[in-house]
Design a protein around this motif. Structure first.
Motif: not given
Length: 413
Positions: A367-394
């Motif tokens: 199920v895709l919902d708002f919790t997935d969005v907030t989880s992505f943003l948290a991963a992006f802020a922490a520079q985690e693998f789950d938020a590195d979705l487009a080149p350049p990798i890393g």
């Protein structure tokens, strides 16, 4: 900027990205398959096939150093035994959990075997002394090659069914081999012509052998076929490069080259040649294999090809866990891939790569919902693998946010 402000800003981008398409909507968890007692010299496990319920077969060296076949049922691993000799080497797996390969027979040359429900069957030969089974379908049909009786001893492709082995012949040359079979009994492989050139073939009960051609090269081999009649072909070119093609109903497509395969991490040099070697196709047209580089001491590139795009599987797993995928060998209809991997630069482990959608980051899964969005943003802020979705990798940048929203808008299909 706080998280709420970032979320609102990110959601506003939906109107910008519109119908944009993300490059990699799927990534993979690495699941090690474990082990059983094996050689102290090489405690190595090499998966060969995966069935449609996640069972895996492969080769390992037993405690005496002989090649044996393992079966992993999702929980535990067993040694399936031999036909009475020392070695039993797997070559393929049917979608129903059957395993095929070849085994010593205790004083006799190797014989093709079919293993199902704990029973290993000797498939015999075409009148000679040895045989090899390469693939099986869901209805117990098996293909491979077996040598003929004296005086020639040449080996030919065979189809085994209902206890009988049928010679599929060749194109006027001495040798042929069947490499794959689908659930309609359509067989693919290679055969020599009268000039001893290797040609990919398609065999059907109605038409017999059909030459698929050389695809612009000097030799070709049909590696596998799915139930849609799509055939994966490996081609040898005049400059000794190996290329991969997808053939269907007379039309073919070059799968291309994995651009970042073969990079030597010690000097970041580019190899002179990168071979694209396919190994398996599922019923949805997903193909896996390995970009095998020259020089041989540079890194291989395990790949998945789908929807016209070839991707390095090491770009689709979290390398921070220490896993590096070496060779991808088989994929089932659930998209599960079995591969050989190293952990922290050591060993040869059998692993399964299980797919997950890159934007489904929070429960409930599916199920895709708002919790997935907030989880992505948290991963992006922490520079985690789950938020590195487009080149350049890393590198975490605006393109990763656009990629996330693009997939989220379209779902995980």
């Amino acid at each position: 900027m706080n998280r709420t402000q970032t979320t609102v800003g990110a959601l506003a981008l939906f109107s910008i990205v519109g119908l944009a398409t993300a490059e990699h909507p799927t990534r993979y968890h690495v699941v090690p398959l474990g082990s059983i007692p094996s050689s102290n010299i090489c405690p190595c496990f090499f998966p060969q096939g995966v069935d449609d319920v996640g069972g895996v077969s492969g080769m390992f060296f037993n405690a005496s150093g002989f090649r044996h076949t393992f079966y992993w049922d999702g929980d535990s691993m067993i040694d399936i035994g031999t036909l009475g000799g020392e070695d039993a080497v797997p070559r393929g797996m049917g979608p129903d959990g059957s395993i095929v390969g070849y085994s010593d027979t205790g004083g006799n040359p190797q014989r093709a075997f079919y293993y199902k429900d704990g029973v290993m069957t000797d498939l015999g030969t075409l009148g000679g002394v040895f045989s090899v089974a390469n693939a099986a379908n869901a209805f117990g049909q098996v293909v491979g090659n077996a040598n003929r009786p004296e005086p020639d001893y040449y080996y030919h492709a065979f189809l085994w069914q209902n206890g009988e082995m049928t010679d599929l012949e060749a194109f006027g040359g001495e040798f042929s081999s069947a490499e794959g079979i689908n659930d309609y009994g359509e067989v693919v492989g290679w055969a020599w012509d009268a000039d001893r050139d290797r040609h990919a073939f398609l065999w059907t009960q109605h038409a017999g052998l059909t030459d698929l051609g050389l695809f612009g090269g000097i030799g070709s081999n049909a590696v596998d076929i799915n139930n849609a009649g799509q055939v994966v072909v490996q081609v040898l070119t005049a400059n000794s490069e190996q290329k991969a093609y997808l053939w269907q109903a007379g039309s073919s497509m070059d799968l291309g080259r994995l651009s970042n395969a073969g990079i030597d991490p010690s000097n970041y040099g580019t190899p002179s040649l990168v071979n694209t070697i396919p190994s398996d196709i599922n019923n949805y047209g997903q193909i896996v294999g390995t970009a095998d580089p020259e020089p041989a001491d540079s890194l291989p590139g395990p790949f998945i090809w789908q929807n016209g795009q070839i991707s390095n599987l090491n770009d689709l797993i979290d390398l921070s866990a220490g896993w590096v995928i070496r060779y991808a060998t088989s994929i089932n209809d659930a998209g599960e891939i079995v591969a050989t991997a190293r952990l922290d630069g050591q060993g040869s482990y059998a692993v399964m790569l299980t797919p997950y959608c890159v934007v489904d980051l929070a429960p409930p899964q599916g199920v895709l919902d708002f919790t997935d969005v907030t989880s992505f943003l948290a991963a992006f802020a922490a520079q985690e693998f789950d938020a590195d979705l487009a080149p350049p990798i890393g590198v975490h940048d605006f393109s990763d946010i656009v990629a996330f929203l693009s997939v989220f808008a379209g779902g995980c299909q």
